[in-house]
Write a protein that holds these residues in place. Sequence first.
Motif, PDB file in Angstrom:
ATOM      1  N   LEU A 260      10.325  -9.470  16.812  1.00 36.98           N
ATOM      2  CA  LEU A 260      10.784 -10.514  18.179  1.00 36.98           C
ATOM      3  C   LEU A 260       9.324 -10.304  18.532  1.00 36.98           C
ATOM      4  CD1 LEU A 260      13.393 -11.339  19.466  1.00 36.98           C
ATOM      5  CD2 LEU A 260      12.969  -8.746  20.596  1.00 36.98           C
ATOM      6  N   GLN A 261       9.337 -11.823  19.271  1.00 35.12           N
ATOM      7  CA  GLN A 261       8.011 -11.523  20.547  1.00 35.12           C
ATOM      8  C   GLN A 261       8.572 -12.548  21.783  1.00 35.12           C
ATOM      9  OE1 GLN A 261       6.459 -14.288  17.377  1.00 35.12           O
ATOM     10  NE2 GLN A 261       4.121 -13.325  17.982  1.00 35.12           N
ATOM     11  N   LEU A 262       8.721 -11.855  22.585  1.00 35.50           N
ATOM     12  CA  LEU A 262       8.389 -12.500  23.646  1.00 35.50           C
ATOM     13  C   LEU A 262       7.099 -12.754  24.165  1.00 35.50           C
ATOM     14  CD1 LEU A 262      11.070 -10.945  23.054  1.00 35.50           C
ATOM     15  CD2 LEU A 262      11.271 -10.523  25.718  1.00 35.50           C
ATOM     16  N   GLU A 281       5.792  -7.920  22.053  1.00 33.37           N
ATOM     17  CA  GLU A 281       6.449  -8.179  19.932  1.00 33.37           C
ATOM     18  C   GLU A 281       6.810  -6.769  20.027  1.00 33.37           C
ATOM     19  OE1 GLU A 281       2.699  -8.734  16.777  1.00 33.37           O
ATOM     20  OE2 GLU A 281       2.864 -10.085  18.430  1.00 33.37           O
ATOM     21  N   VAL A 282       7.507  -6.580  19.432  1.00 33.44           N
ATOM     22  CA  VAL A 282       8.698  -6.276  18.723  1.00 33.44           C
ATOM     23  C   VAL A 282       8.523  -5.499  17.281  1.00 33.44           C
ATOM     24  CG1 VAL A 282      10.186  -4.243  17.884  1.00 33.44           C
ATOM     25  CG2 VAL A 282       9.854  -5.451  20.440  1.00 33.44           C
ATOM     26  N   LYS A 283       7.797  -4.867  16.368  1.00 31.64           N
ATOM     27  CA  LYS A 283       8.064  -5.429  14.170  1.00 31.64           C
ATOM     28  C   LYS A 283       9.598  -4.276  14.379  1.00 31.64           C
ATOM     29  CE  LYS A 283       3.401  -4.512  14.818  1.00 31.64           C
ATOM     30  NZ  LYS A 283       1.596  -3.738  14.441  1.00 31.64           N
ATOM     31  N   ARG A 284       9.208  -5.018  12.613  1.00 29.03           N
ATOM     32  CA  ARG A 284      10.526  -4.227  12.158  1.00 29.03           C
ATOM     33  C   ARG A 284      10.543  -2.715  11.777  1.00 29.03           C
ATOM     34  NH1 ARG A 284      14.051  -7.262   9.075  1.00 29.03           N
ATOM     35  NH2 ARG A 284      13.205  -8.865   9.267  1.00 29.03           N
ATOM     36  N   ARG A 317      10.894 -15.577  20.638  1.00 39.31           N
ATOM     37  CA  ARG A 317      10.964 -15.917  19.072  1.00 39.31           C
ATOM     38  C   ARG A 317      11.237 -14.934  18.182  1.00 39.31           C
ATOM     39  NH1 ARG A 317       7.154 -19.940  17.279  1.00 39.31           N
ATOM     40  NH2 ARG A 317       6.657 -18.822  15.040  1.00 39.31           N
ATOM     41  N   LEU A 318      12.274 -15.180  17.652  1.00 44.95           N
ATOM     42  CA  LEU A 318      12.873 -14.732  16.368  1.00 44.95           C
ATOM     43  C   LEU A 318      12.067 -14.886  15.080  1.00 44.95           C
ATOM     44  CD1 LEU A 318      15.181 -11.684  16.570  1.00 44.95           C
ATOM     45  CD2 LEU A 318      16.749 -14.184  16.451  1.00 44.95           C
ATOM     46  N   GLY A 320       9.636 -15.263  13.446  1.00 47.89           N
ATOM     47  CA  GLY A 320       8.474 -16.234  13.412  1.00 47.89           C
ATOM     48  C   GLY A 320       9.038 -17.184  13.747  1.00 47.89           C
ATOM     49  N   ARG A 321      10.061 -17.604  14.413  1.00 43.86           N
ATOM     50  CA  ARG A 321      10.869 -19.339  14.665  1.00 43.86           C
ATOM     51  C   ARG A 321      11.582 -18.904  16.006  1.00 43.86           C
ATOM     52  NH1 ARG A 321      15.170 -20.300  10.195  1.00 43.86           N
ATOM     53  NH2 ARG A 321      15.234 -21.835  11.254  1.00 43.86           N
ATOM     54  N   ASP A 322      11.139 -20.393  16.586  1.00 43.64           N
ATOM     55  CA  ASP A 322      11.265 -19.946  18.515  1.00 43.64           C
ATOM     56  C   ASP A 322      12.706 -20.200  18.265  1.00 43.64           C
ATOM     57  OD1 ASP A 322       9.231 -21.136  18.919  1.00 43.64           O
ATOM     58  OD2 ASP A 322       8.980 -23.766  18.724  1.00 43.64           O
ATOM     59  N   PHE A 323      13.092 -18.616  19.434  1.00 45.54           N
ATOM     60  CA  PHE A 323      14.765 -18.674  19.316  1.00 45.54           C
ATOM     61  C   PHE A 323      15.028 -19.364  20.566  1.00 45.54           C
ATOM     62  CE2 PHE A 323      17.581 -15.390  20.090  1.00 45.54           C
ATOM     63  CZ  PHE A 323      18.777 -15.722  19.813  1.00 45.54           C
ATOM     64  N   ILE A 324      14.245 -19.258  21.864  1.00 45.33           N
ATOM     65  CA  ILE A 324      14.855 -19.505  22.796  1.00 45.33           C
ATOM     66  C   ILE A 324      13.059 -19.942  23.879  1.00 45.33           C
ATOM     67  CG2 ILE A 324      16.047 -18.432  25.369  1.00 45.33           C
ATOM     68  CD1 ILE A 324      17.534 -16.154  24.583  1.00 45.33           C
ATOM     69  N   LYS A 325      13.658 -21.459  24.284  1.00 45.57           N
ATOM     70  CA  LYS A 325      12.878 -21.911  25.770  1.00 45.57           C
ATOM     71  C   LYS A 325      13.596 -22.250  26.557  1.00 45.57           C
ATOM     72  CE  LYS A 325       9.867 -23.441  22.576  1.00 45.57           C
ATOM     73  NZ  LYS A 325       8.991 -24.323  21.408  1.00 45.57           N
ATOM     74  N   SER A 326      13.049 -22.344  27.656  1.00 42.73           N
ATOM     75  CA  SER A 326      12.861 -21.917  29.199  1.00 42.73           C
ATOM     76  C   SER A 326      14.580 -22.798  29.776  1.00 42.73           C
ATOM     77  CB  SER A 326      12.224 -23.735  29.412  1.00 42.73           C
ATOM     78  OG  SER A 326      10.360 -23.225  29.233  1.00 42.73           O
ATOM     79  N   GLY A 327      14.964 -21.286  29.390  1.00 40.61           N
ATOM     80  CA  GLY A 327      17.216 -21.304  29.445  1.00 40.61           C
ATOM     81  C   GLY A 327      17.728 -22.229  29.052  1.00 40.61           C
TER      82      GLY A 327
END
Length: 516
Positions: A260-262, A281-284, A317-318, A320-327
């Motif tokens: 997970l990356q914010l 950033e959170v690692k597994r 990013r979840l 390594g892939r884009d998950f949420i962008k600008s709302g």
Amino acid sequence: MSFDWNYFASLFTLESFWMACLQVIKLSAAAWVLGGMLGFLLAMAKLSSSPLLRSPASVYIWFFRSVPLLVLIVFVYNLPQLIPASGGLLSNPFWAALIALVITEAAYMAEIHRGGLISVAKGQREAGKALAIGTIGAQWLIVIPQAIRISLPTLINEYVTIVKLTSLASVISLTEILTVGQRLYAQNFLVMETLAAVGVYYVLIVTVFGFFLERFELSLDLNRRKPQTLDTDQTLALRSQAAGYKKRHQSRSISSEPVLQLLGIHKRYGSHEVLKGVDLEVKRGEVVSIIGPSGSGKTSLIRTINGLEDINQGSIRLFGRDFIKSGAAVEGKQRTFRQRVKHIGMVFQGFNLFPHRTLVENITLAPQYHGNCKRESRLNAYALLDRVGLLAHSCKYPHQLSGGQQQRVAIARALAMSPDIMLFDEPTSALDPELVGEVLEVIKGLADEGMTLIIVTHEMEFAMSISDRVVFMENGVIQFDASPKEIREAVSAERVRRFIGLSEPDLEKSSRCSVG
């Protein structure tokens, strides 16, 4: 002039009155059911965010609550004069009266349904969203059953009103109870006796049907249901069945790759900015606790991770892939978003269990919605309840448990989706002090099994003992992000130490112990 009791009694043997009663029952029941259905659709439309649905529904409700029913009945009955093609249907007094009643009652019942819908707690919808249940599914499975229970007493009262309103159909000569009475007293002039009998017939209908509807209402009253605790033999039998679904423990390890990356998260409520460019950033396998004073943005931050709160700037990013962008979900694909959010479990501060479902049903709802086998979902639910120590209570409803027990069920419900990441939003803040330990023990067990955890908490001692990293937030930004050891020792962590109540003598003592 005396009251003719013999004539009054004879009116209860007339077949015409009983046939008129049947007419009233058919008319009132049909108007109640159809008006309730149309009213529900109007209520949903009025609560919609779309003006194209909300505005027409609001106008309909305003207009037909204003028009007298008597006027509408006469208008509908005479409508064939304007629209000859409607004569085959509307020239029949029963259908004309039914249509007028449905049109009017839909407007009134829409407001009853709307009251029920807005009475369902916001957390119920959020729980559905956190379980990746779509909007329609959440309405059908979670919101509507609760709203109907809330609205039912008023809806039953509305049925009583409809029964009485059917007497207005006498104006178009529908053969209902009042019409039969009018024909009789026009012949014999015994007005008082006849109208008294008419009143008794209406009272009889209201009493009989009101009784059965109230019994139905009571059958749905969860507070009247006795707690069902399974005995030892039943518990052992369920444990045996669910044995194959118990989670296998894995070694505690942290991967090098972030799950997970914010990135630069900004969040505003109106003009108030609560998150001011947060990077995390959170690692597994990592356990991250987020602490900080009230109003620092902790809860807002954790709620952006699974889309419960929109973000005004930045991205998430979840794997390594884009998950949420600008709302919004990436590319606006809600189905893709729900598929990814299934990897994130959420445990709320206020539990947000579904009150109209048993513990097992709470846990199986989302897996079955997403297509899992019913039997396997139930066995998994039993295994999870056993895991949190509540298998014997599997047939109970949430209100029959303590706060600590409810929170453990909420954890089991989130785990039923087999998430890769678990979010905890102050999971113990709503609990009495003596119940906190049982919830923290379950969370500690998840950490020991290698689950990735992000915990917003005010339990400082717990956070320092369980976490790989402690994130300190203040004024909408991350002020410090370090391991518990660094917080205890680093000079730059003085503000954090002050917040968690770690005094300098404690530090010196810790230092002496480590030297020894």
